[in-house]
Design a protein around this motif. Structure first.
Motif, PDB file in Angstrom:
ATOM      1  N   LYS A   7      30.191  52.603  32.715  1.00  0.00           N
ATOM      2  CA  LYS A   7      31.125  54.116  32.986  1.00  0.00           C
ATOM      3  C   LYS A   7      32.469  53.797  33.362  1.00  0.00           C
ATOM      4  O   LYS A   7      33.260  54.766  32.834  1.00  0.00           O
ATOM      5  N   ASN A   8      32.730  53.058  34.339  1.00  0.00           N
ATOM      6  CA  ASN A   8      33.876  52.674  34.782  1.00  0.00           C
ATOM      7  C   ASN A   8      34.617  51.314  34.610  1.00  0.00           C
ATOM      8  O   ASN A   8      34.345  50.573  35.545  1.00  0.00           O
ATOM      9  N   PRO A   9      35.005  50.970  33.592  1.00  0.00           N
ATOM     10  CA  PRO A   9      35.213  49.658  33.149  1.00  0.00           C
ATOM     11  C   PRO A   9      36.425  48.749  33.913  1.00  0.00           C
ATOM     12  O   PRO A   9      36.136  48.072  34.333  1.00  0.00           O
ATOM     13  N   LYS A  10      37.407  49.761  34.285  1.00  0.00           N
ATOM     14  CA  LYS A  10      38.383  49.385  34.991  1.00  0.00           C
ATOM     15  C   LYS A  10      37.904  48.890  36.495  1.00  0.00           C
ATOM     16  O   LYS A  10      38.098  47.776  36.994  1.00  0.00           O
ATOM     17  N   GLN A  11      37.191  49.489  37.041  1.00  0.00           N
ATOM     18  CA  GLN A  11      36.608  49.444  38.537  1.00  0.00           C
ATOM     19  C   GLN A  11      35.796  48.101  38.360  1.00  0.00           C
ATOM     20  O   GLN A  11      35.596  47.401  39.279  1.00  0.00           O
ATOM     21  N   PHE A  12      34.864  48.016  37.292  1.00  0.00           N
ATOM     22  CA  PHE A  12      34.054  47.010  37.284  1.00  0.00           C
ATOM     23  C   PHE A  12      34.670  45.625  37.070  1.00  0.00           C
ATOM     24  O   PHE A  12      34.548  44.662  37.734  1.00  0.00           O
ATOM     25  N   LEU A  13      35.835  45.518  36.077  1.00  0.00           N
ATOM     26  CA  LEU A  13      36.707  44.333  35.879  1.00  0.00           C
ATOM     27  C   LEU A  13      37.353  44.064  37.231  1.00  0.00           C
ATOM     28  O   LEU A  13      37.549  43.052  37.636  1.00  0.00           O
ATOM     29  N   ASP A  14      37.846  44.980  37.864  1.00  0.00           N
ATOM     30  CA  ASP A  14      38.738  44.870  39.356  1.00  0.00           C
ATOM     31  C   ASP A  14      37.837  43.999  40.193  1.00  0.00           C
ATOM     32  O   ASP A  14      38.246  43.362  40.888  1.00  0.00           O
ATOM     33  N   LYS A  15      36.608  44.573  40.526  1.00  0.00           N
ATOM     34  CA  LYS A  15      35.587  43.866  41.061  1.00  0.00           C
ATOM     35  C   LYS A  15      35.186  42.495  41.017  1.00  0.00           C
ATOM     36  O   LYS A  15      35.427  41.782  41.761  1.00  0.00           O
ATOM     37  N   VAL A  16      35.185  42.161  39.493  1.00  0.00           N
ATOM     38  CA  VAL A  16      34.869  40.894  39.243  1.00  0.00           C
ATOM     39  C   VAL A  16      35.980  39.802  39.676  1.00  0.00           C
ATOM     40  O   VAL A  16      35.892  38.846  40.025  1.00  0.00           O
ATOM     41  N   ALA A  17      37.271  40.344  39.201  1.00  0.00           N
ATOM     42  CA  ALA A  17      38.466  39.600  39.472  1.00  0.00           C
ATOM     43  C   ALA A  17      38.622  39.336  41.115  1.00  0.00           C
ATOM     44  O   ALA A  17      39.249  38.367  41.266  1.00  0.00           O
ATOM     45  N   HIS A  18      38.386  40.557  41.682  1.00  0.00           N
ATOM     46  CA  HIS A  18      38.645  40.371  43.119  1.00  0.00           C
ATOM     47  C   HIS A  18      37.677  39.322  43.576  1.00  0.00           C
ATOM     48  O   HIS A  18      37.877  38.277  44.611  1.00  0.00           O
ATOM     49  N   LEU A  19      36.202  39.395  43.280  1.00  0.00           N
ATOM     50  CA  LEU A  19      35.565  38.272  43.686  1.00  0.00           C
ATOM     51  C   LEU A  19      35.819  36.801  43.638  1.00  0.00           C
ATOM     52  O   LEU A  19      35.668  36.035  44.323  1.00  0.00           O
ATOM     53  N   TYR A  20      36.516  36.772  42.133  1.00  0.00           N
ATOM     54  CA  TYR A  20      36.659  35.310  41.752  1.00  0.00           C
ATOM     55  C   TYR A  20      37.870  34.606  42.435  1.00  0.00           C
ATOM     56  O   TYR A  20      37.915  33.762  42.645  1.00  0.00           O
ATOM     57  N   SER A  21      38.590  35.587  42.817  1.00  0.00           N
ATOM     58  CA  SER A  21      39.722  35.441  43.713  1.00  0.00           C
ATOM     59  C   SER A  21      39.462  35.319  45.147  1.00  0.00           C
ATOM     60  O   SER A  21      40.498  34.651  45.825  1.00  0.00           O
ATOM     61  N   HIS A  22      38.456  35.774  45.647  1.00  0.00           N
ATOM     62  CA  HIS A  22      37.842  35.485  46.997  1.00  0.00           C
ATOM     63  C   HIS A  22      36.618  34.823  47.024  1.00  0.00           C
ATOM     64  O   HIS A  22      35.455  35.505  47.290  1.00  0.00           O
ATOM     65  N   PRO A  23      36.600  33.384  46.837  1.00  0.00           N
ATOM     66  CA  PRO A  23      35.261  32.749  46.720  1.00  0.00           C
ATOM     67  C   PRO A  23      34.412  32.896  47.933  1.00  0.00           C
ATOM     68  O   PRO A  23      33.086  32.341  47.600  1.00  0.00           O
ATOM     69  N   ASN A  24      34.934  33.193  48.937  1.00  0.00           N
ATOM     70  CA  ASN A  24      33.882  33.363  50.247  1.00  0.00           C
ATOM     71  C   ASN A  24      33.125  34.541  50.506  1.00  0.00           C
ATOM     72  O   ASN A  24      32.307  34.875  51.129  1.00  0.00           O
ATOM     73  N   GLU A  25      33.674  35.469  49.378  1.00  0.00           N
ATOM     74  CA  GLU A  25      33.325  37.035  49.858  1.00  0.00           C
ATOM     75  C   GLU A  25      31.761  37.080  49.312  1.00  0.00           C
ATOM     76  O   GLU A  25      31.507  36.884  48.039  1.00  0.00           O
ATOM     77  N   VAL A  26      30.911  37.791  49.981  1.00  0.00           N
ATOM     78  CA  VAL A  26      29.547  38.461  49.373  1.00  0.00           C
ATOM     79  C   VAL A  26      29.854  39.751  49.173  1.00  0.00           C
ATOM     80  O   VAL A  26      30.405  40.620  49.955  1.00  0.00           O
ATOM     81  N   SER A  27      29.209  40.347  48.129  1.00  0.00           N
ATOM     82  CA  SER A  27      29.437  41.840  47.875  1.00  0.00           C
ATOM     83  C   SER A  27      28.008  42.410  47.286  1.00  0.00           C
ATOM     84  O   SER A  27      27.222  41.607  46.708  1.00  0.00           O
ATOM     85  N   ARG A  28      27.990  43.833  47.556  1.00  0.00           N
ATOM     86  CA  ARG A  28      27.074  44.529  46.936  1.00  0.00           C
ATOM     87  C   ARG A  28      27.523  45.886  46.751  1.00  0.00           C
ATOM     88  O   ARG A  28      27.778  46.561  47.466  1.00  0.00           O
ATOM     89  N   ASP A  29      27.152  46.268  45.265  1.00  0.00           N
ATOM     90  CA  ASP A  29      27.710  47.757  45.028  1.00  0.00           C
ATOM     91  C   ASP A  29      26.416  48.241  44.017  1.00  0.00           C
ATOM     92  O   ASP A  29      25.640  47.514  43.449  1.00  0.00           O
TER      93      ASP A  29
END
Length: 215
Positions: free
Chosen positions: A62-84
């Motif tokens: 429903k929110n493609p930009k938000q989805f892609l931004d999260k993917v890009a953020h996690l790939y650029s922050h390899p140590n980060e754990v995320s849940r949403d």
């Protein structure tokens, strides 16, 4: 090979859709449940074009930009754990979890993504929230005085009291919250009778009681 076979067997039997990517974000493996949750066509899920799959699943959000931004953020922050949570265009709600995959020496191998369908749970939560809101409206506006008493293990009482009860007892909300206020405003004889009935309810002797009480 044995560990890999065991891991793949676990993936196939999981209720979660799982995707494992390498350090460059390239697909290593994914289970069938992932394809089912995202409704990924077979030619895309079995293909080698990671960009095609990412484009397909992004188009279902429903929110493609938000989805892609999260993917890009996690790939650029390899140590980060995320849940949403992600809402799809068809109303499905997915719980998304992602964490880095590291070896015993701390070497970064990639990232694991897990998706779980929580649509029914969210609908139940929304229904409950609606029912609670309606109950609160009735509780706050009904002209009958109502108070809830909850006994805690430490013996203290938490009271939820509506406006009608405050008016009947002549109390402000601040005054009502003072310790021992019911004992102060209740007639001693009637308070003694009420406590007797309350003990009987607590012990299961009776389920309810009715009495006239002086204040």
């Amino acid at each position: 090979r044995w560990q890999t076979a065991l891991f793949e067997a676990q993936l196939d039997s999981s209720i979660d859709g799982v995707l494992v990517v390498d350090g460059h974000g390239k697909k290593v493996l994914q289970n069938q449940r992932l394809n089912e949750l995202w409704k990924i066509p077979r030619h895309i899920s079995e293909g080698k074009e990671d960009a095609a799959q990412l484009e397909f699943v992004t188009g279902r959000t429903k929110n493609p930009k938000q989805f892609l931004d999260k993917v890009a953020h996690l790939y650029s922050h390899p140590n980060e754990v995320s849940r949403d949570e992600i809402e799809l265009t068809d109303g499905t709600i997915l719980d998304r979890y992602s964490a880095p995959v590291r070896g015993q020496a701390g070497k970064y191998y990639g990232r694991i993504w897990a998706f779980r369908d929580i649509t029914e749970r969210k609908r139940a939560e929304q229904k409950l929230a609606g029912e609670q809101a309606r109950f609160k409206l009735i509780f706050d506006t009904i002209p009958i005085g109502i108070a809830f008493h909850t006994t805690h293990p430490d013996g203290s009482l938490t009271r939820n009291i509506n406006e009608a009860h405050l008016r009947i007892c002549g109390l402000s909300q601040e005054k009502h919250n003072e310790p021992g206020i019911y004992e102060q405003i209740s007639h001693p004889d009637d308070l003694k009778i009420q406590r007797h009935f309350m003990r009987q309810i607590k012990e299961g002797v009776i389920k309810q009681f009715s009495m006239e009480k002086r204040y």
